[in-house]
Design a protein around this motif. Structure first.
Motif, PDB file in Angstrom:
ATOM      1  N   GLU A 135       0.865  -1.178   0.000  1.00  0.00           N
ATOM      2  CA  GLU A 135       0.000   0.000   0.000  1.00  0.00           C
ATOM      3  C   GLU A 135       0.894   1.219   0.000  1.00  0.00           C
ATOM      4  OE1 GLU A 135      -3.316   0.594   2.581  1.00  0.00           O
ATOM      5  OE2 GLU A 135      -3.714  -1.554   2.716  1.00  0.00           O
ATOM      6  N   ALA A 136       0.946   1.894  -1.122  1.00  0.00           N
ATOM      7  CA  ALA A 136       1.829   3.046  -1.205  1.00  0.00           C
ATOM      8  C   ALA A 136       1.330   4.012  -2.257  1.00  0.00           C
ATOM      9  CB  ALA A 136       3.241   2.602  -1.538  1.00  0.00           C
ATOM     10  N   LYS A 137       1.710   5.263  -2.083  1.00  0.00           N
ATOM     11  CA  LYS A 137       1.341   6.303  -3.037  1.00  0.00           C
ATOM     12  C   LYS A 137       1.992   6.000  -4.381  1.00  0.00           C
ATOM     13  CE  LYS A 137       0.732  11.219  -2.313  1.00  0.00           C
ATOM     14  NZ  LYS A 137       1.228  12.292  -1.439  1.00  0.00           N
ATOM     15  N   LYS A 138       3.280   5.738  -4.313  1.00  0.00           N
ATOM     16  CA  LYS A 138       4.036   5.489  -5.531  1.00  0.00           C
ATOM     17  C   LYS A 138       4.677   4.106  -5.435  1.00  0.00           C
ATOM     18  CE  LYS A 138       7.614   7.601  -8.280  1.00  0.00           C
ATOM     19  NZ  LYS A 138       8.767   8.481  -8.212  1.00  0.00           N
ATOM     20  N   HIS A 165      -2.262   1.526  -4.838  1.00  0.00           N
ATOM     21  CA  HIS A 165      -1.327   2.584  -5.221  1.00  0.00           C
ATOM     22  C   HIS A 165      -2.080   3.791  -5.742  1.00  0.00           C
ATOM     23  CE1 HIS A 165      -2.118   1.851  -9.491  1.00  0.00           C
ATOM     24  NE2 HIS A 165      -2.296   0.613  -9.092  1.00  0.00           N
ATOM     25  N   GLN A 166      -1.309   4.851  -5.971  1.00  0.00           N
ATOM     26  CA  GLN A 166      -1.855   6.012  -6.651  1.00  0.00           C
ATOM     27  C   GLN A 166      -1.143   6.144  -7.989  1.00  0.00           C
ATOM     28  OE1 GLN A 166      -1.377  10.148  -4.969  1.00  0.00           O
ATOM     29  NE2 GLN A 166      -3.246   9.521  -3.928  1.00  0.00           N
ATOM     30  N   ASP A 167       0.092   5.689  -7.970  1.00  0.00           N
ATOM     31  CA  ASP A 167       0.973   5.850  -9.118  1.00  0.00           C
ATOM     32  C   ASP A 167       1.833   4.599  -9.182  1.00  0.00           C
ATOM     33  OD1 ASP A 167       2.556   8.154 -10.830  1.00  0.00           O
ATOM     34  OD2 ASP A 167       3.914   6.714  -9.908  1.00  0.00           O
ATOM     35  N   ILE A 168       1.810   3.919 -10.293  1.00  0.00           N
ATOM     36  CA  ILE A 168       2.564   2.657 -10.341  1.00  0.00           C
ATOM     37  C   ILE A 168       3.400   2.561 -11.617  1.00  0.00           C
ATOM     38  CG2 ILE A 168       0.703   1.309 -11.424  1.00  0.00           C
ATOM     39  CD1 ILE A 168       1.611  -1.042  -9.549  1.00  0.00           C
ATOM     40  N   ARG A 169       4.565   1.970 -11.454  1.00  0.00           N
ATOM     41  CA  ARG A 169       5.419   1.691 -12.616  1.00  0.00           C
ATOM     42  C   ARG A 169       5.823   0.227 -12.524  1.00  0.00           C
ATOM     43  NH1 ARG A 169      10.999   2.580 -13.727  1.00  0.00           N
ATOM     44  NH2 ARG A 169      11.276   3.711 -11.803  1.00  0.00           N
ATOM     45  N   ILE A 170       5.593  -0.488 -13.594  1.00  0.00           N
ATOM     46  CA  ILE A 170       5.947  -1.906 -13.603  1.00  0.00           C
ATOM     47  C   ILE A 170       6.927  -2.139 -14.745  1.00  0.00           C
ATOM     48  CG2 ILE A 170       5.085  -4.264 -13.761  1.00  0.00           C
ATOM     49  CD1 ILE A 170       2.349  -3.174 -12.909  1.00  0.00           C
ATOM     50  N   GLU A 171       8.089  -2.609 -14.405  1.00  0.00           N
ATOM     51  CA  GLU A 171       9.096  -2.855 -15.433  1.00  0.00           C
ATOM     52  C   GLU A 171       8.945  -4.254 -16.001  1.00  0.00           C
ATOM     53  OE1 GLU A 171      12.885  -1.953 -13.730  1.00  0.00           O
ATOM     54  OE2 GLU A 171      12.359   0.158 -13.437  1.00  0.00           O
ATOM     55  N   SER A 172       9.482  -4.406 -17.205  1.00  0.00           N
ATOM     56  CA  SER A 172       9.412  -5.689 -17.878  1.00  0.00           C
ATOM     57  C   SER A 172      10.138  -6.749 -17.052  1.00  0.00           C
ATOM     58  CB  SER A 172      10.056  -5.552 -19.253  1.00  0.00           C
ATOM     59  OG  SER A 172      10.336  -6.815 -19.776  1.00  0.00           O
ATOM     60  N   GLY A 173       9.494  -7.866 -16.871  1.00  0.00           N
ATOM     61  CA  GLY A 173      10.101  -8.944 -16.086  1.00  0.00           C
ATOM     62  C   GLY A 173       9.503  -9.092 -14.710  1.00  0.00           C
ATOM     63  N   CYS A 180      -4.027  -4.853  -8.939  1.00  0.00           N
ATOM     64  CA  CYS A 180      -3.468  -3.517  -8.762  1.00  0.00           C
ATOM     65  C   CYS A 180      -4.647  -2.557  -8.693  1.00  0.00           C
ATOM     66  CB  CYS A 180      -2.574  -3.130  -9.934  1.00  0.00           C
ATOM     67  SG  CYS A 180      -1.085  -4.109 -10.028  1.00  0.00           S
ATOM     68  N   LYS A 181      -4.778  -1.882  -7.578  1.00  0.00           N
ATOM     69  CA  LYS A 181      -5.919  -0.967  -7.422  1.00  0.00           C
ATOM     70  C   LYS A 181      -5.414   0.434  -7.134  1.00  0.00           C
ATOM     71  CE  LYS A 181      -8.789  -4.551  -5.361  1.00  0.00           C
ATOM     72  NZ  LYS A 181      -9.192  -5.085  -4.058  1.00  0.00           N
ATOM     73  N   PRO A 182      -5.914   1.400  -7.897  1.00  0.00           N
ATOM     74  CA  PRO A 182      -5.480   2.786  -7.643  1.00  0.00           C
ATOM     75  C   PRO A 182      -6.301   3.419  -6.527  1.00  0.00           C
ATOM     76  CG  PRO A 182      -6.842   2.721  -9.576  1.00  0.00           C
ATOM     77  CD  PRO A 182      -6.803   1.314  -9.067  1.00  0.00           C
ATOM     78  N   ASP A 183      -6.383   2.756  -5.420  1.00  0.00           N
ATOM     79  CA  ASP A 183      -7.259   3.184  -4.333  1.00  0.00           C
ATOM     80  C   ASP A 183      -6.515   3.872  -3.202  1.00  0.00           C
ATOM     81  OD1 ASP A 183      -9.323   2.094  -5.674  1.00  0.00           O
ATOM     82  OD2 ASP A 183      -9.432   0.247  -4.496  1.00  0.00           O
ATOM     83  N   SER A 208      -7.002   3.213   2.794  1.00  0.00           N
ATOM     84  CA  SER A 208      -6.135   4.255   3.342  1.00  0.00           C
ATOM     85  C   SER A 208      -5.341   3.680   4.496  1.00  0.00           C
ATOM     86  CB  SER A 208      -6.971   5.435   3.828  1.00  0.00           C
ATOM     87  OG  SER A 208      -7.663   5.066   4.992  1.00  0.00           O
ATOM     88  N   GLN A 209      -4.171   4.206   4.665  1.00  0.00           N
ATOM     89  CA  GLN A 209      -3.219   3.642   5.616  1.00  0.00           C
ATOM     90  C   GLN A 209      -3.814   3.497   7.014  1.00  0.00           C
ATOM     91  OE1 GLN A 209       0.098   6.402   4.812  1.00  0.00           O
ATOM     92  NE2 GLN A 209       1.301   4.526   4.693  1.00  0.00           N
TER      93      GLN A 209
END
Lengths: 180, 162
Positions: free
Chosen positions: A121-124, A139-147, A154-157, A165-166
Protein backbone atom coordinates in the motif's frame (compact mmCIF):
# COMPACT_ATOMS: atom_id res chain seq x y z
CA UNK A 1 40.57 15.23 55.71
CA UNK A 2 38.86 12.12 54.48
CA UNK A 3 40.50 9.26 52.67
CA UNK A 4 38.86 10.40 49.43
CA UNK A 5 40.62 13.76 49.42
CA UNK A 6 43.95 12.05 49.06
CA UNK A 7 42.81 10.21 45.94
CA UNK A 8 41.38 13.24 44.23
CA UNK A 9 44.04 14.63 41.85
CA UNK A 10 42.09 17.84 41.29
CA UNK A 11 42.17 18.77 44.96
CA UNK A 12 44.93 21.36 44.92
CA UNK A 13 44.13 22.65 48.38
CA UNK A 14 45.14 19.27 49.64
CA UNK A 15 48.12 18.78 47.33
CA UNK A 16 49.78 22.14 48.04
CA UNK A 17 50.73 21.67 51.68
CA UNK A 18 52.19 18.25 50.95
CA UNK A 19 55.95 17.70 51.12
CA UNK A 20 57.76 17.80 47.78
CA UNK A 21 58.12 14.06 47.48
CA UNK A 22 54.38 13.63 47.37
CA UNK A 23 53.68 16.50 45.05
CA UNK A 24 54.67 14.56 41.97
CA UNK A 25 52.14 11.88 42.68
CA UNK A 26 48.98 13.92 42.10
CA UNK A 27 50.48 15.13 38.81
CA UNK A 28 51.07 11.62 37.65
CA UNK A 29 47.65 10.43 38.60
CA UNK A 30 46.13 13.49 36.97
CA UNK A 31 47.89 12.67 33.72
CA UNK A 32 46.90 9.08 33.87
CA UNK A 33 43.33 9.95 34.61
CA UNK A 34 42.87 12.57 31.92
CA UNK A 35 44.92 11.22 29.04
CA UNK A 36 43.16 7.90 28.45
CA UNK A 37 39.85 9.44 29.41
CA UNK A 38 39.94 11.91 26.57
CA UNK A 39 41.29 9.38 24.10
CA UNK A 40 38.94 6.54 24.78
CA UNK A 41 35.58 7.99 23.67
CA UNK A 42 37.08 9.23 20.42
CA UNK A 43 38.84 6.02 19.57
CA UNK A 44 35.87 3.84 20.35
CA UNK A 45 32.72 5.82 19.87
CA UNK A 46 33.64 7.87 16.84
CA UNK A 47 33.80 5.20 14.15
CA UNK A 48 31.25 3.04 15.87
CA UNK A 49 28.36 5.44 15.95
CA UNK A 50 29.36 7.70 13.08
CA UNK A 51 26.06 7.23 11.32
CA UNK A 52 24.03 8.33 14.32
CA UNK A 53 25.27 11.89 14.36
CA UNK A 54 24.34 12.70 10.79
CA UNK A 55 21.14 14.69 10.88
CA UNK A 56 18.16 14.24 8.63
CA UNK A 57 16.44 11.02 7.76
CA UNK A 58 18.66 8.00 8.00
CA UNK A 59 17.96 4.89 6.04
CA UNK A 60 17.49 1.77 8.07
CA UNK A 61 19.19 -1.17 6.44
CA UNK A 62 17.97 -4.69 6.98
CA UNK A 63 20.95 -6.60 5.64
CA UNK A 64 20.87 -9.91 3.79
CA UNK A 65 21.87 -11.73 6.94
CA UNK A 66 19.04 -10.30 9.05
CA UNK A 67 15.70 -11.95 9.50
CA UNK A 68 12.99 -10.13 11.39
CA UNK A 69 9.78 -11.69 12.57
CA UNK A 70 7.54 -8.88 13.70
CA UNK A 71 6.44 -5.35 13.00
CA UNK A 72 8.60 -2.54 11.72
CA UNK A 73 7.64 1.09 11.68
CA UNK A 74 9.85 3.96 10.71
CA UNK A 75 9.50 7.66 10.07
CA UNK A 76 12.46 7.31 7.72
CA UNK A 77 13.46 5.24 4.75
CA UNK A 78 13.91 1.51 4.96
CA UNK A 79 16.08 -0.64 2.76
CA UNK A 80 15.23 -4.30 3.06
CA UNK A 81 17.76 -6.82 1.80
CA UNK A 82 16.96 -9.59 4.26
CA UNK A 83 13.81 -11.31 5.31
CA UNK A 84 10.86 -9.85 7.14
CA UNK A 85 7.85 -11.72 8.35
CA UNK A 86 5.44 -9.02 9.33
CA UNK A 87 4.40 -5.57 8.27
CA UNK A 88 6.77 -2.84 7.25
CA UNK A 89 5.94 0.83 7.34
CA UNK A 90 8.27 3.56 6.27
CA UNK A 91 8.61 6.76 4.33
CA UNK A 92 10.28 5.11 1.38
CA UNK A 93 10.63 1.36 1.48
CA UNK A 94 12.96 -0.42 -0.90
CA UNK A 95 12.80 -4.16 -1.03
CA UNK A 96 16.03 -5.21 -2.68
CA UNK A 97 16.78 -8.07 -5.00
CA UNK A 98 16.80 -11.29 -3.02
CA UNK A 99 14.89 -9.75 -0.13
CA UNK A 100 11.62 -11.16 1.04
CA UNK A 101 8.74 -9.61 2.92
CA UNK A 102 5.82 -11.67 4.10
CA UNK A 103 3.24 -9.13 5.12
CA UNK A 104 2.09 -5.69 4.12
CA UNK A 105 4.45 -2.97 3.02
CA UNK A 106 3.19 0.55 3.63
CA UNK A 107 4.93 3.68 2.52
CA UNK A 108 4.89 6.84 0.50
CA UNK A 109 7.12 5.16 -2.02
CA UNK A 110 7.70 1.47 -2.34
CA UNK A 111 10.26 0.05 -4.71
CA UNK A 112 10.23 -3.69 -5.11
CA UNK A 113 13.09 -5.69 -6.59
CA UNK A 114 12.65 -8.71 -4.37
CA UNK A 115 9.67 -10.69 -3.19
CA UNK A 116 6.60 -9.53 -1.35
CA UNK A 117 4.11 -12.09 -0.21
CA UNK A 118 1.22 -10.02 1.04
CA UNK A 119 0.24 -6.52 0.09
CA UNK A 120 1.74 -3.22 -0.91
CA UNK A 121 0.00 0.00 0.00
CA UNK A 122 1.83 3.05 -1.21
CA UNK A 123 1.34 6.30 -3.04
CA UNK A 124 4.04 5.49 -5.53
CA UNK A 125 4.91 1.92 -6.37
CA UNK A 126 7.74 0.70 -8.57
CA UNK A 127 8.06 -2.94 -9.49
CA UNK A 128 11.43 -3.59 -11.09
CA UNK A 129 12.29 -6.40 -13.44
CA UNK A 130 13.26 -8.75 -10.65
CA UNK A 131 10.18 -8.04 -8.55
CA UNK A 132 7.93 -10.83 -7.48
CA UNK A 133 4.64 -9.68 -6.04
CA UNK A 134 2.23 -12.14 -4.57
CA UNK A 135 -0.81 -10.16 -3.54
CA UNK A 136 -2.55 -6.89 -4.16
CA UNK A 137 -0.96 -3.56 -4.85
CA UNK A 138 -2.86 -0.51 -3.70
CA UNK A 139 -1.33 2.58 -5.22
CA UNK A 140 -1.85 6.01 -6.65
CA UNK A 141 0.97 5.85 -9.12
CA UNK A 142 2.56 2.66 -10.34
CA UNK A 143 5.42 1.69 -12.62
CA UNK A 144 5.95 -1.91 -13.60
CA UNK A 145 9.10 -2.85 -15.43
CA UNK A 146 9.41 -5.69 -17.88
CA UNK A 147 10.10 -8.94 -16.09
CA UNK A 148 8.17 -8.16 -12.94
CA UNK A 149 5.87 -10.85 -11.71
CA UNK A 150 2.51 -9.99 -10.19
CA UNK A 151 -0.04 -12.36 -8.88
CA UNK A 152 -2.75 -10.10 -7.51
CA UNK A 153 -4.74 -7.00 -8.20
CA UNK A 154 -3.47 -3.52 -8.76
CA UNK A 155 -5.92 -0.97 -7.42
CA UNK A 156 -5.48 2.79 -7.64
CA UNK A 157 -7.26 3.18 -4.33
CA UNK A 158 -4.48 4.61 -2.23
CA UNK A 159 -5.65 7.47 -0.06
CA UNK A 160 -9.30 7.06 -1.05
CA UNK A 161 -10.56 6.35 2.44
CA UNK A 162 -11.95 3.13 3.80
CA UNK A 163 -9.70 0.17 4.34
CA UNK A 164 -7.33 1.13 1.58
CA UNK A 165 -6.13 4.25 3.34
CA UNK A 166 -3.22 3.64 5.62
CA UNK A 167 -4.47 2.15 8.84
CA UNK A 168 -2.43 2.88 11.91
CA UNK A 169 0.14 0.35 12.98
CA UNK A 170 -1.88 -0.38 16.09
CA UNK A 171 -4.90 -1.32 14.01
CA UNK A 172 -2.73 -3.58 11.90
CA UNK A 173 -1.14 -5.14 14.95
CA UNK A 174 -4.60 -5.70 16.39
CA UNK A 175 -5.73 -7.49 13.23
CA UNK A 176 -2.65 -9.67 13.30
CA UNK A 177 -3.02 -10.74 16.89
CA UNK A 178 -6.71 -11.40 16.60
CA UNK A 179 -6.06 -13.51 13.51
CA UNK A 180 -3.31 -15.49 15.21
CA UNK B 1 8.42 -20.90 16.92
CA UNK B 2 9.69 -22.98 14.03
CA UNK B 3 13.25 -21.75 13.89
CA UNK B 4 14.47 -22.38 17.37
CA UNK B 5 16.34 -25.59 17.11
CA UNK B 6 18.30 -25.99 13.93
CA UNK B 7 21.99 -25.47 14.38
CA UNK B 8 24.79 -24.89 11.99
CA UNK B 9 27.22 -27.76 11.94
CA UNK B 10 30.73 -26.86 10.96
CA UNK B 11 33.67 -29.23 10.68
CA UNK B 12 36.09 -28.89 13.50
CA UNK B 13 38.88 -27.65 11.26
CA UNK B 14 36.76 -24.81 9.97
CA UNK B 15 35.88 -23.75 13.46
CA UNK B 16 39.49 -23.71 14.40
CA UNK B 17 40.31 -21.53 11.43
CA UNK B 18 37.58 -19.08 12.23
CA UNK B 19 38.37 -18.97 15.87
CA UNK B 20 41.48 -17.01 15.01
CA UNK B 21 39.45 -13.99 13.96
CA UNK B 22 36.56 -14.31 16.32
CA UNK B 23 38.44 -15.61 19.34
CA UNK B 24 35.47 -17.70 20.28
CA UNK B 25 33.93 -20.10 17.82
CA UNK B 26 30.84 -20.58 19.95
CA UNK B 27 28.57 -18.33 17.90
CA UNK B 28 28.42 -20.92 15.22
CA UNK B 29 26.75 -23.31 17.53
CA UNK B 30 24.18 -20.71 18.43
CA UNK B 31 23.86 -18.94 15.14
CA UNK B 32 21.29 -20.03 12.64
CA UNK B 33 21.56 -20.29 8.95
CA UNK B 34 19.92 -17.26 7.46
CA UNK B 35 18.76 -17.31 3.85
CA UNK B 36 20.03 -20.87 3.74
CA UNK B 37 23.57 -19.69 4.21
CA UNK B 38 25.73 -20.87 7.05
CA UNK B 39 27.28 -18.33 9.33
CA UNK B 40 30.74 -18.41 7.83
CA UNK B 41 29.65 -17.89 4.22
CA UNK B 42 28.82 -14.24 4.47
CA UNK B 43 29.92 -11.11 2.74
CA UNK B 44 31.71 -8.30 4.44
CA UNK B 45 29.20 -5.54 3.87
CA UNK B 46 25.97 -7.43 3.67
CA UNK B 47 25.93 -8.58 7.27
CA UNK B 48 25.70 -5.17 8.89
CA UNK B 49 22.19 -3.97 9.60
CA UNK B 50 21.21 -0.52 10.76
CA UNK B 51 17.95 0.26 12.44
CA UNK B 52 17.67 4.02 12.23
CA UNK B 53 16.57 6.46 14.94
CA UNK B 54 13.09 6.78 13.50
CA UNK B 55 12.49 3.07 13.52
CA UNK B 56 10.35 1.19 15.98
CA UNK B 57 10.17 -2.56 15.71
CA UNK B 58 8.90 -5.48 17.71
CA UNK B 59 9.67 -9.13 17.25
CA UNK B 60 12.50 -11.51 16.64
CA UNK B 61 15.73 -10.30 15.06
CA UNK B 62 18.10 -12.96 13.79
CA UNK B 63 21.37 -12.27 12.09
CA UNK B 64 24.79 -13.82 11.69
CA UNK B 65 26.22 -10.36 11.36
CA UNK B 66 26.13 -7.06 13.16
CA UNK B 67 23.06 -5.20 14.20
CA UNK B 68 23.24 -1.49 14.98
CA UNK B 69 20.26 -0.09 16.80
CA UNK B 70 19.70 3.64 16.72
CA UNK B 71 15.96 3.40 17.12
CA UNK B 72 13.79 1.41 19.47
CA UNK B 73 13.27 -2.31 19.26
CA UNK B 74 11.76 -4.84 21.57
CA UNK B 75 11.64 -8.59 21.52
CA UNK B 76 14.40 -11.10 21.00
CA UNK B 77 17.71 -10.38 19.33
CA UNK B 78 19.98 -13.12 18.12
CA UNK B 79 23.10 -11.71 16.51
CA UNK B 80 26.82 -12.15 16.26
CA UNK B 81 27.22 -8.59 17.43
CA UNK B 82 24.70 -6.10 18.74
CA UNK B 83 25.50 -2.45 19.08
CA UNK B 84 23.04 -0.14 20.77
CA UNK B 85 24.07 3.33 19.72
CA UNK B 86 23.44 6.43 21.83
CA UNK B 87 19.72 7.05 21.60
CA UNK B 88 19.00 3.45 20.75
CA UNK B 89 16.65 1.47 22.94
CA UNK B 90 16.47 -2.29 23.18
CA UNK B 91 14.03 -4.15 25.35
CA UNK B 92 14.06 -7.91 25.63
CA UNK B 93 16.39 -10.88 25.45
CA UNK B 94 19.67 -10.65 23.60
CA UNK B 95 21.88 -13.55 22.61
CA UNK B 96 25.11 -12.51 20.97
CA UNK B 97 28.82 -13.02 20.99
CA UNK B 98 29.54 -9.39 21.48
CA UNK B 99 27.28 -6.68 22.83
CA UNK B 100 28.06 -3.00 23.06
CA UNK B 101 25.69 -0.63 24.77
CA UNK B 102 25.80 3.13 24.48
CA UNK B 103 22.04 3.53 24.56
CA UNK B 104 19.41 2.01 26.78
CA UNK B 105 18.83 -1.62 27.39
CA UNK B 106 16.39 -3.46 29.56
CA UNK B 107 16.06 -7.20 29.73
CA UNK B 108 18.56 -10.00 29.63
CA UNK B 109 21.84 -10.28 27.78
CA UNK B 110 23.57 -13.58 27.14
CA UNK B 111 26.93 -12.73 25.67
CA UNK B 112 30.52 -13.67 26.49
CA UNK B 113 31.75 -10.18 25.68
CA UNK B 114 29.83 -7.16 26.86
CA UNK B 115 30.84 -3.52 26.75
CA UNK B 116 28.83 -0.77 28.33
CA UNK B 117 29.84 2.72 27.29
CA UNK B 118 29.64 5.99 29.21
CA UNK B 119 26.20 6.76 27.88
CA UNK B 120 24.94 3.23 28.43
CA UNK B 121 21.96 2.51 30.59
CA UNK B 122 21.32 -1.11 31.45
CA UNK B 123 18.48 -2.58 33.41
CA UNK B 124 18.21 -6.29 33.99
CA UNK B 125 20.70 -9.11 33.81
CA UNK B 126 23.90 -9.32 31.90
CA UNK B 127 25.26 -12.85 31.63
CA UNK B 128 28.85 -12.49 30.55
CA UNK B 129 32.35 -13.91 30.59
CA UNK B 130 34.11 -10.60 30.17
CA UNK B 131 32.53 -7.24 30.72
CA UNK B 132 33.73 -3.68 30.38
CA UNK B 133 31.83 -0.88 32.01
CA UNK B 134 32.81 2.68 31.30
CA UNK B 135 32.79 5.38 33.91
CA UNK B 136 29.41 7.04 33.83
CA UNK B 137 27.43 4.05 32.70
CA UNK B 138 24.26 3.34 34.58
CA UNK B 139 23.51 -0.20 35.61
CA UNK B 140 20.50 -1.37 37.50
CA UNK B 141 20.52 -5.10 37.86
CA UNK B 142 22.79 -8.07 38.05
CA UNK B 143 25.77 -9.08 36.01
CA UNK B 144 26.24 -12.77 36.60
CA UNK B 145 29.49 -14.25 35.37
CA UNK B 146 29.32 -17.44 33.32
CA UNK B 147 32.17 -19.45 31.83
CA UNK B 148 32.65 -19.46 28.10
CA UNK B 149 31.32 -23.01 28.01
CA UNK B 150 27.97 -21.78 29.32
CA UNK B 151 27.46 -19.75 26.17
CA UNK B 152 28.82 -22.48 23.95
CA UNK B 153 26.27 -24.92 25.22
CA UNK B 154 23.40 -22.48 25.60
CA UNK B 155 20.60 -23.73 23.40
CA UNK B 156 17.50 -22.38 25.01
CA UNK B 157 17.25 -19.39 27.24
CA UNK B 158 16.24 -20.06 30.80
CA UNK B 159 12.63 -19.17 31.47
CA UNK B 160 13.03 -17.07 34.56
CA UNK B 161 15.58 -16.10 37.11
CA UNK B 162 14.89 -15.58 40.78
Amino acid sequence: MTIFNRLNPGNTANAAPNPQGRQTMPDNTANQATAPESKRPQAVAQPLYAAAGTGGPMTSVISKALKITGQLESTENIQVDGQIEGDVRGLSVKVGNGARVKGTVYGDEVELAGTVDGKIEAKKVVLTGTARMQGDVIHQDIRIESGAYIDGHCKPDFGKGGKASQPSLKAVAGEKTSAA
Amino acid sequence: MPHVTHLCIIPFGVRRGLSLESETPFMFTLARTVNGKPAFARGADQDVSHLGPGLTATGLFETDGELYVYGAISGRVDAARLIIAPGGVVDGDVVAQDVRIAGRFSGRIFAPHVTIDETGNVKGRVFHTTVTVAHGARIDGRMPWRPQSYFETLKELPETYA
